[in-house]
Design a protein around this motif. Structure first.
Motif, PDB file in Angstrom:
ATOM      1  N   MET A 136      46.680  84.856  -7.734  1.00  0.00           N
ATOM      2  CA  MET A 136      48.233  85.305  -7.460  1.00  0.00           C
ATOM      3  C   MET A 136      48.581  86.440  -8.565  1.00  0.00           C
ATOM      4  O   MET A 136      48.170  86.081  -9.725  1.00  0.00           O
ATOM      5  CB  MET A 136      49.103  84.295  -7.573  1.00  0.00           C
ATOM      6  N   MET A 137      49.180  87.683  -8.076  1.00  0.00           N
ATOM      7  CA  MET A 137      49.454  88.334  -9.365  1.00  0.00           C
ATOM      8  C   MET A 137      50.550  87.787 -10.515  1.00  0.00           C
ATOM      9  O   MET A 137      51.609  87.124  -9.882  1.00  0.00           O
ATOM     10  CB  MET A 137      49.884  89.690  -8.864  1.00  0.00           C
ATOM     11  N   GLU A 138      50.424  88.171 -11.565  1.00  0.00           N
ATOM     12  CA  GLU A 138      51.468  87.532 -12.436  1.00  0.00           C
ATOM     13  C   GLU A 138      52.648  88.464 -12.423  1.00  0.00           C
ATOM     14  O   GLU A 138      52.529  89.601 -12.350  1.00  0.00           O
ATOM     15  CB  GLU A 138      50.860  87.709 -13.900  1.00  0.00           C
ATOM     16  N   ARG A 139      53.880  87.758 -12.250  1.00  0.00           N
ATOM     17  CA  ARG A 139      55.068  88.679 -12.164  1.00  0.00           C
ATOM     18  C   ARG A 139      55.661  88.928 -13.465  1.00  0.00           C
ATOM     19  O   ARG A 139      55.204  88.431 -14.492  1.00  0.00           O
ATOM     20  CB  ARG A 139      56.149  87.704 -11.297  1.00  0.00           C
ATOM     21  N   SER A 140      56.445  89.998 -13.298  1.00  0.00           N
ATOM     22  CA  SER A 140      56.994  90.469 -14.641  1.00  0.00           C
ATOM     23  C   SER A 140      58.115  89.772 -15.123  1.00  0.00           C
ATOM     24  O   SER A 140      58.637  88.844 -14.523  1.00  0.00           O
ATOM     25  CB  SER A 140      57.833  92.080 -14.176  1.00  0.00           C
ATOM     26  N   ASP A 141      58.165  89.714 -16.608  1.00  0.00           N
ATOM     27  CA  ASP A 141      59.638  89.101 -17.101  1.00  0.00           C
ATOM     28  C   ASP A 141      60.736  89.590 -16.812  1.00  0.00           C
ATOM     29  O   ASP A 141      61.840  89.105 -17.258  1.00  0.00           O
ATOM     30  CB  ASP A 141      58.937  88.874 -18.783  1.00  0.00           C
ATOM     31  N   ARG A 142      60.666  90.907 -16.233  1.00  0.00           N
ATOM     32  CA  ARG A 142      61.964  91.358 -15.814  1.00  0.00           C
ATOM     33  C   ARG A 142      61.716  91.572 -14.409  1.00  0.00           C
ATOM     34  O   ARG A 142      60.614  92.304 -13.866  1.00  0.00           O
ATOM     35  CB  ARG A 142      62.137  92.936 -16.568  1.00  0.00           C
ATOM     36  N   ALA A 143      62.968  90.898 -13.463  1.00  0.00           N
ATOM     37  CA  ALA A 143      62.502  91.129 -12.061  1.00  0.00           C
ATOM     38  C   ALA A 143      62.463  92.507 -11.476  1.00  0.00           C
ATOM     39  O   ALA A 143      63.284  93.279 -12.050  1.00  0.00           O
ATOM     40  CB  ALA A 143      64.078  90.379 -11.386  1.00  0.00           C
ATOM     41  N   PRO A 144      61.514  92.727 -10.631  1.00  0.00           N
ATOM     42  CA  PRO A 144      61.205  94.191 -10.120  1.00  0.00           C
ATOM     43  C   PRO A 144      62.466  94.800  -9.424  1.00  0.00           C
ATOM     44  O   PRO A 144      63.284  94.051  -8.664  1.00  0.00           O
ATOM     45  CB  PRO A 144      60.253  94.141  -9.019  1.00  0.00           C
ATOM     46  N   LEU A 145      62.955  95.692  -9.992  1.00  0.00           N
ATOM     47  CA  LEU A 145      64.073  96.393  -9.039  1.00  0.00           C
ATOM     48  C   LEU A 145      63.502  97.200  -8.027  1.00  0.00           C
ATOM     49  O   LEU A 145      64.134  97.245  -6.979  1.00  0.00           O
ATOM     50  CB  LEU A 145      64.446  97.824 -10.041  1.00  0.00           C
ATOM     51  N   LEU A 146      62.678  97.733  -8.200  1.00  0.00           N
ATOM     52  CA  LEU A 146      61.866  98.555  -6.648  1.00  0.00           C
ATOM     53  C   LEU A 146      60.524  98.008  -6.737  1.00  0.00           C
ATOM     54  O   LEU A 146      59.583  98.290  -7.652  1.00  0.00           O
ATOM     55  CB  LEU A 146      61.868  99.904  -7.185  1.00  0.00           C
ATOM     56  N   ASP A 147      60.010  97.420  -5.654  1.00  0.00           N
ATOM     57  CA  ASP A 147      58.793  96.953  -5.271  1.00  0.00           C
ATOM     58  C   ASP A 147      58.487  97.278  -3.675  1.00  0.00           C
ATOM     59  O   ASP A 147      59.087  96.373  -2.874  1.00  0.00           O
ATOM     60  CB  ASP A 147      58.606  95.622  -5.777  1.00  0.00           C
ATOM     61  N   ARG A 181      65.871 102.401 -14.491  1.00  0.00           N
ATOM     62  CA  ARG A 181      66.022 101.491 -13.385  1.00  0.00           C
ATOM     63  C   ARG A 181      64.836 101.202 -12.782  1.00  0.00           C
ATOM     64  O   ARG A 181      64.460 100.191 -11.838  1.00  0.00           O
ATOM     65  CB  ARG A 181      66.962 102.525 -12.227  1.00  0.00           C
ATOM     66  N   TYR A 182      63.599 102.064 -13.310  1.00  0.00           N
ATOM     67  CA  TYR A 182      62.435 101.822 -12.474  1.00  0.00           C
ATOM     68  C   TYR A 182      61.569 101.158 -13.291  1.00  0.00           C
ATOM     69  O   TYR A 182      60.193 101.284 -13.071  1.00  0.00           O
ATOM     70  CB  TYR A 182      62.048 103.308 -12.105  1.00  0.00           C
ATOM     71  N   MET A 183      61.891 100.803 -14.512  1.00  0.00           N
ATOM     72  CA  MET A 183      61.007 100.222 -15.532  1.00  0.00           C
ATOM     73  C   MET A 183      60.132  99.025 -15.081  1.00  0.00           C
ATOM     74  O   MET A 183      59.015  98.750 -15.147  1.00  0.00           O
ATOM     75  CB  MET A 183      61.636  99.764 -16.834  1.00  0.00           C
ATOM     76  N   SER A 184      60.961  98.220 -14.287  1.00  0.00           N
ATOM     77  CA  SER A 184      60.407  96.959 -13.735  1.00  0.00           C
ATOM     78  C   SER A 184      59.282  97.371 -12.747  1.00  0.00           C
ATOM     79  O   SER A 184      58.305  96.575 -12.725  1.00  0.00           O
ATOM     80  CB  SER A 184      61.370  95.992 -13.220  1.00  0.00           C
ATOM     81  N   PHE A 185      59.555  98.234 -11.936  1.00  0.00           N
ATOM     82  CA  PHE A 185      58.711  98.765 -10.960  1.00  0.00           C
ATOM     83  C   PHE A 185      57.331  99.187 -11.572  1.00  0.00           C
ATOM     84  O   PHE A 185      56.212  98.927 -11.057  1.00  0.00           O
ATOM     85  CB  PHE A 185      59.201  99.759 -10.121  1.00  0.00           C
ATOM     86  N   LEU A 186      57.566 100.060 -12.708  1.00  0.00           N
ATOM     87  CA  LEU A 186      56.517 100.547 -13.334  1.00  0.00           C
ATOM     88  C   LEU A 186      55.476  99.414 -14.107  1.00  0.00           C
ATOM     89  O   LEU A 186      54.266  99.765 -13.753  1.00  0.00           O
ATOM     90  CB  LEU A 186      56.853 101.664 -14.455  1.00  0.00           C
TER      91      LEU A 186
END
Length: 473
Positions: free
Chosen positions: A1-12, A183-188
């Motif tokens: 399973m992919m590790e999730r970001s410590d910041r919730a994705p804004l755009l995924d 706004r797109y940092m979490s997505f990136l």
């Protein structure tokens, strides 16, 4: 399973759609500034378009419709101006998305991009900064031609002799303005981990670009026009600094003050004088990009007409040797780098900041590196105000006021005080600066004399006379 970001994705685009309103932000209360209203400050020129106004204040967020009920009728027109400007600015303006990788044989290289015909020459050295192999993750703000970029970098250990035990990639975007890139940092961040674990999986990036790509004006050479002029006044009154959400819980302003201490008063003067400031620091780059942002905030002026004729104090964010030719043509800027060779390029900058050491090789500026009595007094007042704010937040649970607001308004009021006094004296029957008027500006009549003379020259107050009382100490 992919590790999730410590910041919730804004755009995924791989996950089920969220309940966000179309075009709205996903709130991230854990890691954003307590204050959620930011605007572009007068005096900066945040638009990268060369054909736009020199100092266009642009807001990124205004009052929500359900918050407008308490406003008086007299404020309705002002709110309408803000609303129209917000709708203009918040349109998605992503002009490119790309993936950069490190190849053990050829070095940094552009792996993939959209659109295919986009000129991204050199972006591979911006998205992966020099020295990035020493860090596991980073984010980088930068400029590419007339655009601003944000790239998220990640470094993952792999069992591969070809890759020499490490896989490094960066996923980034370009936009005409940097104020919405956060706004797109979490997505990136999410996508760069995906690229590390499953290289070549570009479908989420393709969907992102199709959804967010900018519609550039025909024949505009990639330049997006700045904010409509009739909205400027409302923005100036709305808020005084550009929105750049903070990814560090403490906030970049408080970090900036703690890092530089009293030296921020030296940086304030140099920023107000529109000097070329280059900040050196080893990776990670992200926190240093925030220092660039904070330096820009020091030079904010909200008095109409002031600073129109002076060079823009342009944020370049991260620069490398490929930017040397561009910096040679800049009259005023603030930037950061991880490349020590820049220190030797003394014609490219006026002030070199090596971590906390602020220095210059220009004899005329060296006296400005010394703190005056007024500088120490202002820093003491700023520290007191910060302590009072922190105490208030702890005692009353005040989540509205923020250190960012305090920091911006402190220097905004100081700058306005200086130029308001200069304008009043210039329009008086005796246009002479005395010790009393200099003190009224919050300056030291002796210690700040050279700073004041530079200020008069740069901002065009050539009709003002300086009293002989303002002699050097």
């Amino acid at each position: 399973m992919m590790e999730r970001s410590d910041r919730a994705p804004l755009l995924d685009w791989e996950e089920a759609p969220s309940a966000e309103k179309p075009g709205g932000d996903a709130p991230d209360d854990r890691l954003s500034s307590p204050s959620n209203t930011r605007s572009v400050a007068s005096g900066f020129g945040w638009s990268s378009g060369q054909g736009g106004p020199s100092n266009p204040p642009v807001t990124d967020q205004a009052l929500r419709p359900d918050e407008e009920g308490y406003l008086s009728d007299s404020a309705a027109r002002e709110v309408a101006l803000e609303d129209s400007m917000v709708k203009w600015e918040e349109k998605d303006q992503i002009v490119s998305v790309f993936v950069v990788t490190f190849n053990t044989r050829t070095g940094n290289m552009l792996e993939w991009c959209l659109p295919k015909d986009m000129d991204l020459e050199g972006v591979e050295f911006k998205a992966i900064a020099s020295g990035s192999h020493r860090v596991s993750t980073d984010f980088i703000y930068f400029r590419k031609g007339s655009y601003f970029g944000l790239a998220c970098f990640a470094n993952m250990a792999v069992e591969s002799t070809v890759e020499r035990g490490a896989r490094m990639k960066s996923v980034g975007i370009l936009s005409p303005s940097y104020t919405l890139l956060y706004r797109y940092m979490s997505f990136l961040e999410h996508q760069v981990r995906l690229q590390l674990q499953t290289p070549g999986h570009y479908s989420p990036l393709e969907a992102f670009y199709e959804d967010k790509r900018a519609l550039l004006p025909p024949g505009g050479d990639g330049i997006v026009t700045a904010c409509p002029a009739n909205a400027w006044g409302a923005v100036i009154n709305h808020s005084m600094h550009p929105e750049m959400k903070i990814t560090h819980p403490a906030g970049c302003m408080s970090q900036f003050i703690r890092f530089f201490g009293e030296q921020i008063m030296v940086l304030w003067k140099l920023a107000l004088l529109r000097r070329r400031i280059l900040i050196f620091s080893p990776p990670p780059v992200g926190v240093v990009c925030y220092r660039v942002y904070c330096c820009c905030c020091l030079a904010n002026i909200s008095i109409p007409g002031i600073g129109v004729a002076v060079p823009e104090f342009r944020p370049f964010f991260y620069v490398n040797v490929a930017d040397i030719s561009a910096l040679e043509n800049e009259l005023s800027y603030v930037a950061c780098t991880t490349e020590k060779i820049f220190e030797e390029k003394k014609d490219l900058y006026d002030v070199y900041v090596d971590n906390q050491n602020v220095k210059t090789y220009r004899e005329g500026l060296k006296p400005l590196l010394r703190l005056s009595a007024a500088d120490k007094d202002k820093y003491h007042k700023l520290t007191e105000q910060r302590q009072m704010l922190l105490y208030s937040q702890e005692e009353t649970g005040d989540c509205v006021s923020s250190e960012e607001d305090l920091f911006i308004l402190f220097f905004l009021e100081q700058n306005n005080r200086i130029f308001q006094t200069l304008s009043e004296v210039a329009n008086s029957t005796e246009p002479t600066l005395t010790q009393e008027t200099v003190r009224a500006m919050g300056l030291d009549p002796h210690g700040d004399r050279l700073f004041l003379l530079h200020l008069l020259e740069i901002y065009g107050y050539d009709t003002l006379l300086v009293s002989e009382q303002l002699c050097c100490s």
